[in-house]
Design an enzyme around this catalytic site. Structure first.
Site, PDB file in Angstrom:
ATOM      1  N   GLY A  47       0.968  -1.539   0.295  1.00 45.81           N
ATOM      2  CA  GLY A  47      -0.107  -0.044  -0.063  1.00 45.81           C
ATOM      3  C   GLY A  47       0.665   1.270  -0.386  1.00 45.81           C
ATOM      4  O   GLY A  47       2.181   0.992  -0.661  1.00 45.81           O
ATOM      5  N   GLU A  48       0.676   1.966   0.714  1.00 44.02           N
ATOM      6  CA  GLU A  48       1.426   3.466   1.259  1.00 44.02           C
ATOM      7  C   GLU A  48       2.168   3.201   2.591  1.00 44.02           C
ATOM      8  O   GLU A  48       1.128   3.633   3.824  1.00 44.02           O
ATOM      9  CB  GLU A  48       0.696   4.998   0.196  1.00 44.02           C
ATOM     10  N   SER A  49       3.103   3.075   2.464  1.00 41.56           N
ATOM     11  CA  SER A  49       4.114   3.295   3.618  1.00 41.56           C
ATOM     12  C   SER A  49       3.387   3.982   4.619  1.00 41.56           C
ATOM     13  O   SER A  49       2.874   4.362   5.903  1.00 41.56           O
ATOM     14  CB  SER A  49       5.500   2.647   3.800  1.00 41.56           C
ATOM     15  N   CYS A  79       6.109  -5.389   0.421  1.00 45.93           N
ATOM     16  CA  CYS A  79       5.947  -3.783  -0.397  1.00 45.93           C
ATOM     17  C   CYS A  79       6.182  -2.982   0.571  1.00 45.93           C
ATOM     18  O   CYS A  79       6.892  -2.562   1.229  1.00 45.93           O
ATOM     19  CB  CYS A  79       5.067  -4.128  -1.139  1.00 45.93           C
ATOM     20  N   ARG A 106      13.452   3.439  -1.301  1.00 42.27           N
ATOM     21  CA  ARG A 106      11.585   3.885  -1.621  1.00 42.27           C
ATOM     22  C   ARG A 106      10.815   3.810  -3.030  1.00 42.27           C
ATOM     23  O   ARG A 106      11.803   4.737  -3.089  1.00 42.27           O
ATOM     24  CB  ARG A 106      10.369   4.603  -0.600  1.00 42.27           C
ATOM     25  N   ILE A 133       4.341  -3.366  -7.050  1.00 44.09           N
ATOM     26  CA  ILE A 133       4.685  -2.194  -8.178  1.00 44.09           C
ATOM     27  C   ILE A 133       4.489  -0.698  -7.302  1.00 44.09           C
ATOM     28  O   ILE A 133       4.840  -0.807  -5.621  1.00 44.09           O
ATOM     29  CB  ILE A 133       2.930  -2.466  -7.245  1.00 44.09           C
ATOM     30  N   ARG A 134       5.241  -0.408  -7.701  1.00 41.39           N
ATOM     31  CA  ARG A 134       6.233   1.178  -7.131  1.00 41.39           C
ATOM     32  C   ARG A 134       7.083   0.671  -5.696  1.00 41.39           C
ATOM     33  O   ARG A 134       6.840   1.115  -4.774  1.00 41.39           O
ATOM     34  CB  ARG A 134       5.065   2.396  -7.064  1.00 41.39           C
ATOM     35  N   HIS A 169       4.419  -8.233  -4.384  1.00 40.45           N
ATOM     36  CA  HIS A 169       2.985  -9.119  -3.484  1.00 40.45           C
ATOM     37  C   HIS A 169       3.102 -10.290  -3.904  1.00 40.45           C
ATOM     38  O   HIS A 169       2.198 -10.419  -4.754  1.00 40.45           O
ATOM     39  CB  HIS A 169       2.331  -8.057  -3.989  1.00 40.45           C
ATOM     40  N   GLU A 171       0.740 -11.592  -2.691  1.00 38.42           N
ATOM     41  CA  GLU A 171      -0.778 -11.986  -2.365  1.00 38.42           C
ATOM     42  C   GLU A 171      -1.710 -12.081  -3.187  1.00 38.42           C
ATOM     43  O   GLU A 171      -3.127 -12.209  -4.403  1.00 38.42           O
ATOM     44  CB  GLU A 171      -1.071 -11.330  -1.534  1.00 38.42           C
TER      45      GLU A 171
HETATM   46  N1  GLN Z   1       5.320   2.634  -2.761  1.00 36.77           N
HETATM   47  C1  GLN Z   1       5.206   2.507  -1.778  1.00 36.77           C
HETATM   48  C2  GLN Z   1       5.993   3.732  -0.213  1.00 36.77           C
HETATM   49  O1  GLN Z   1       6.615   3.277  -0.754  1.00 36.77           O
HETATM   50  C3  GLN Z   1       4.975   0.626  -2.145  1.00 36.77           C
HETATM   51  C4  GLN Z   1       4.373   0.623  -3.147  1.00 36.77           C
HETATM   52  C5  GLN Z   1       3.314  -0.736  -1.987  1.00 36.77           C
HETATM   53  O2  GLN Z   1       2.979  -1.745  -1.223  1.00 36.77           O
HETATM   54  N2  GLN Z   1       2.944  -1.467  -3.611  1.00 36.77           N
HETATM   55  O3  GLN Z   1       5.154   3.096  -0.012  1.00 36.77           O
END
Ligand code: GLN
Length: 198
Positions: A47-49, A79, A106, A133-134, A169, A171
């Site tokens: 997700g987004e840390s 991630c 990151r 993913i990113r 990921h 999952e």
């Molecule tokens: N770019 C997100 C972050 O810096 C991590 C991306 C992800 O969990 N798929 O938190």
């Protein structure tokens, strides 16, 4: 065995589905009261840390989770979850649980390569599908950290004691072997949350 899944933000539902398909009980950690339930392992999803770290603090869950992790609670961080576990983030001032002695970068693959899939070996597992993913990657790891996977010369999976950190990921693929690896780490430690706290 019961696994708690951080559900404040991100891709937690897919982890629940994966565990359910393996017949493992799990529940969502959404608020402080959820920490009163007993559990044997934790999943920190992608997700987004920054958002997850902020919400976990605001909801009053951060300190107790950090204490549990320091005391040996098994964890799978994927991630953003790996970023929450890293002791250092090379391109960010922030740090979160900081229980894995490694440095992550990151959004390490830049914009062009923000999202991609590969198949690679991970520990003893052959041909594991990996969806990035990113994603971060692991720039360096200290002694005691087992490097499980490298992609393009970058470390993307590592284990430290009962903490499993993945830059990708698992999952989001149909392959449950990394979840099974995590569950074997949990089983190897029969201590429940209560026992860990005792
Ligand atoms: N770019 C997100 C972050 O810096 C991590 C991306 C992800 O969990 N798929 O938190």
């Amino acid at each position: 065995m019961r696994i708690a899944i951080s559900a404040v933000q991100g891709a937690f539902i897919e982890h629940q589905q994966m565990l359910s398909s393996l017949g493992v009980e799990c529940f969502e950690l959404r608020q402080r009261a959820d920490l009163h339930r007993s559990f044997d392992g934790l999943i920190l999803p992608g997700g987004e840390s920054t958002v997850q770290g902020k919400l976990l603090r605001e909801l009053g869950m951060f300190d107790e989770l950090q204490q549990l992790l320091r005391q040996g609670l098994p964890v799978l961080g994927t991630c953003a979850g790996l970023i929450l576990l890293a002791q250092h983030i090379s391109n960010d001032e922030q740090r979160y649980f900081a229980t894995m002695p490694l440095t992550v970068r990151r959004n390490a693959y830049g914009r062009q390569l923000g999202s991609f899939s590969v198949t690679a070996r991970c520990g003893s597992l052959e041909a594991v599908p990996m969806r990035f993913i990113r994603a971060p990657y692991i720039e360096s790891a200290e002694a005691g950290v087992e490097i499980l996977a490298e992609v393009g010369g970058k470390i993307v999976a590592a284990r430290y004691q009962r903490q499993l950190g993945l830059a990708f990921h698992p999952e989001l693929t149909g392959d449950s072997r990394l979840h099974q690896l995590f569950l074997s780490l949990v089983r190897g430690d029969s201590r429940t949350k209560e026992a860990v706290l005792a």
